[in-house]
Structures are given as C-alpha cells and as structure tokens.
Design an enzyme around this catalytic site. Sequence first.
Site, PDB file in Angstrom:
ATOM      1  N   GLU A   1      -1.608   8.250   8.680  1.00  0.00           N
ATOM      2  CA  GLU A   1      -0.181   7.958   8.558  1.00  0.00           C
ATOM      3  C   GLU A   1       0.607   8.488   9.755  1.00  0.00           C
ATOM      4  O   GLU A   1       1.628   7.923  10.140  1.00  0.00           O
ATOM      5  CB  GLU A   1       0.382   8.567   7.268  1.00  0.00           C
ATOM      6  CG  GLU A   1       0.012   7.815   6.002  1.00  0.00           C
ATOM      7  CD  GLU A   1       0.715   6.478   5.883  1.00  0.00           C
ATOM      8  OE1 GLU A   1       1.924   6.397   6.166  1.00  0.00           O
ATOM      9  OE2 GLU A   1       0.044   5.497   5.523  1.00  0.00           O
TER      10      GLU A   1
ATOM     11  N   HIS B   1      -6.950   2.853   4.214  1.00  0.00           N
ATOM     12  CA  HIS B   1      -6.617   3.531   5.467  1.00  0.00           C
ATOM     13  C   HIS B   1      -7.846   3.698   6.364  1.00  0.00           C
ATOM     14  O   HIS B   1      -7.742   3.655   7.590  1.00  0.00           O
ATOM     15  CB  HIS B   1      -6.034   4.923   5.191  1.00  0.00           C
ATOM     16  CG  HIS B   1      -4.604   4.935   4.758  1.00  0.00           C
ATOM     17  ND1 HIS B   1      -4.210   4.563   3.499  1.00  0.00           N
ATOM     18  CD2 HIS B   1      -3.468   5.298   5.425  1.00  0.00           C
ATOM     19  CE1 HIS B   1      -2.889   4.683   3.401  1.00  0.00           C
ATOM     20  NE2 HIS B   1      -2.417   5.140   4.548  1.00  0.00           N
TER      21      HIS B   1
ATOM     22  N   CYS C   1     -11.033   3.515   0.819  1.00  0.00           N
ATOM     23  CA  CYS C   1      -9.582   3.630   0.967  1.00  0.00           C
ATOM     24  C   CYS C   1      -9.185   2.693   2.091  1.00  0.00           C
ATOM     25  O   CYS C   1      -9.861   2.648   3.135  1.00  0.00           O
ATOM     26  CB  CYS C   1      -9.188   5.067   1.300  1.00  0.00           C
ATOM     27  SG  CYS C   1      -7.443   5.279   1.785  1.00  0.00           S
TER      28      CYS C   1
ATOM     29  N   CYS D   1      -4.544  -1.215  -1.959  1.00  0.00           N
ATOM     30  CA  CYS D   1      -4.754   0.225  -2.135  1.00  0.00           C
ATOM     31  C   CYS D   1      -5.709   0.413  -3.302  1.00  0.00           C
ATOM     32  O   CYS D   1      -5.437  -0.080  -4.404  1.00  0.00           O
ATOM     33  CB  CYS D   1      -3.420   0.914  -2.413  1.00  0.00           C
ATOM     34  SG  CYS D   1      -3.559   2.667  -2.849  1.00  0.00           S
TER      35      CYS D   1
ATOM     36  N   THR E   1      -6.462   3.188  -4.922  1.00  0.00           N
ATOM     37  CA  THR E   1      -5.897   4.078  -5.929  1.00  0.00           C
ATOM     38  C   THR E   1      -4.865   3.352  -6.783  1.00  0.00           C
ATOM     39  O   THR E   1      -4.846   3.484  -8.014  1.00  0.00           O
ATOM     40  CB  THR E   1      -5.264   5.313  -5.264  1.00  0.00           C
ATOM     41  OG1 THR E   1      -6.248   5.977  -4.469  1.00  0.00           O
ATOM     42  CG2 THR E   1      -4.729   6.287  -6.288  1.00  0.00           C
TER      43      THR E   1
ATOM     44  N   TYR F   1      -1.011   8.327  -2.043  1.00  0.00           N
ATOM     45  CA  TYR F   1      -1.110   8.170  -3.487  1.00  0.00           C
ATOM     46  C   TYR F   1      -2.253   8.989  -4.078  1.00  0.00           C
ATOM     47  O   TYR F   1      -2.273   9.230  -5.278  1.00  0.00           O
ATOM     48  CB  TYR F   1      -1.360   6.699  -3.835  1.00  0.00           C
ATOM     49  CG  TYR F   1      -0.150   5.790  -3.814  1.00  0.00           C
ATOM     50  CD1 TYR F   1       1.144   6.292  -3.693  1.00  0.00           C
ATOM     51  CD2 TYR F   1      -0.308   4.420  -3.936  1.00  0.00           C
ATOM     52  CE1 TYR F   1       2.238   5.440  -3.694  1.00  0.00           C
ATOM     53  CE2 TYR F   1       0.767   3.557  -3.941  1.00  0.00           C
ATOM     54  CZ  TYR F   1       2.044   4.059  -3.816  1.00  0.00           C
ATOM     55  OH  TYR F   1       3.114   3.206  -3.811  1.00  0.00           O
TER      56      TYR F   1
ATOM     57  N   ASP G   1       0.865  -1.180   0.000  1.00  0.00           N
ATOM     58  CA  ASP G   1       0.000   0.000   0.000  1.00  0.00           C
ATOM     59  C   ASP G   1       0.902   1.231   0.000  1.00  0.00           C
ATOM     60  O   ASP G   1       2.118   1.133   0.191  1.00  0.00           O
ATOM     61  CB  ASP G   1      -0.906  -0.013   1.232  1.00  0.00           C
ATOM     62  CG  ASP G   1      -1.810   1.220   1.326  1.00  0.00           C
ATOM     63  OD1 ASP G   1      -2.388   1.608   0.300  1.00  0.00           O
ATOM     64  OD2 ASP G   1      -1.916   1.808   2.419  1.00  0.00           O
ATOM     65  N   SER G   2       0.277   2.388  -0.172  1.00  0.00           N
ATOM     66  CA  SER G   2       1.041   3.632  -0.117  1.00  0.00           C
ATOM     67  C   SER G   2       1.622   3.885   1.262  1.00  0.00           C
ATOM     68  O   SER G   2       2.577   4.648   1.403  1.00  0.00           O
ATOM     69  CB  SER G   2       0.150   4.811  -0.514  1.00  0.00           C
ATOM     70  OG  SER G   2      -0.919   4.951   0.397  1.00  0.00           O
TER      71      SER G   2
END
Length: 261
Positions: A149, A183, A181, A71, A73, A40, A8-9
């Site tokens: 994050e 996250h 998403c 992810c 995206t 991202y 993932d990002s």
Amino acid sequence: MKPIGVFDSGVGGLSVLRHVRAALPAEELFYVADSAHAPYGDKSAAFIEARALAIAGFLVARNARALVVACNTATAAAIVRLRERYDLPIVGMEPAVKPAAEATKSGVIGVLATSGTLESGKFADLVRRFGSQARVIVQPCPGLVERIESGDLEGPLTRALLEGFIAPLLKAGADTLVLGCTHYPLLTPLLRELAGPSPAIVESGAAVARQLARRLAETDFSPARGEGGERFFSSGEPARLEALLPRLWGRAAPVESLTGD
C-alpha cells in the site's frame, strides 16, 4: 455504458483489474480502493462485510452491471450477503489451491495470505476439498499488505518480510506458491528473485476474469464494443492512489473521492 465495479481494501485489486481489462477490453471499469480501511486482513468479519456492502451500494448506485470482489478476505466475509442483496453477476476471489494441488510435483504447496483469509471457513473448506491431493502449508503475511500500500515493492523491509515468509515454505519442499491475497501478485518480480526459477507461482486473477466474462455472456446485456476506460475511486486520500497508479496500473489516471463513505 453500464460499468463493471471492482473493489478491494486498497491497491491489491489492481492485479485483478489487469486481467479483467485484458479479458474485456471494451468494458467500462470502475475501481474502488477502500484505502481508508486497509488492510482488511486484521479486521473483523462483520466490519469487512459492512464495508463490502457499502462499496457495492456505491457501485450499484452508479449503474454497475456486475461486481468483482477483488479481495480474498472480503470474498470470504461478504460475498454471500452481496449475492443475497443484489441480483447481478458478482464474482469473488478464491486462493488457487485447486490448480496448485493439481500442478505440484513435490506434493507440497505453500499458501501466502492474510490471517483473515486463512482463518475463514471458506478457506478451510478449500483445504478440505483439495488437501488430500497435496500437503498444504499456510503462511500468514502480517505487514506485507501495508508495504505494498505504501508503494514499496522491492525495498529492504519488503524484501526481508517476503523472504522470511517464503523461506519455511521452500524448506518444507513446496514447489508451488499460491498468492492468496490480491496484493501479492504486485510483488511477483521480487518473489521470483527471492524464490528462484523453480517454484511455480499461482494466483487467481485470470480465472476471475474468465468467470466474469462467462457470467456477463449469460446476461441479457449486449457485449460492449470499442475501447473501454477506467474510473478510480478511493476512500482514502485520492492523491496517494494517484501517485501509485503509474507504477501499479501502468499509467496515470485521476482518482475521485469515494462519496457516501
């Protein structure tokens, strides 16, 4: 044992890794957080594709037997190229619009996602396919990935951002909220507190884990036995991810630097 690679990002894919671990308890899992390039959502499709190809190459070089693009995206930007390049099971993400449209009683669903996901052709196709079953209201969430994050899952800024994003969806009558998403499932306790008990909260991690298990069963590999482990990599500062793992993964673990970045 050949591992399963998940990337993932940043830390969001840990929400998917939880489901993969639950579905496949004996597998070795390699997780890559591309934290040096997170988020991202505001990057170009070409940049995200290049990152996905680089990380996939890193994992395949370490004998990954399957890949999970954890992810939304990156899935939209790169999964076609990844499947063209690598002959192994590759599973991506898709916002859970279909199950949300099937579950809603009010006929209105809200989708929380990054701008990159919402503006992708893959998402537009998803809405075309299932939008006739329900009114789909989209809500981009700028700044939310950055809060996650940083490890801020319930602080005043994160709370204010999330409350502002869900308020128009609830006001419009959405009884089902799609977390588009990876996250965002990490904020489920806060989301439930802010939204109340009524709206259903839908995400894709469990479905992805089931699809991965099906794809692995179709290969010639023997199923893993015993208890699997995890290795964590980051393109950012490993110590930052190490500090977050006890909270986001549930236990401490060392984090290695992503080489060849």
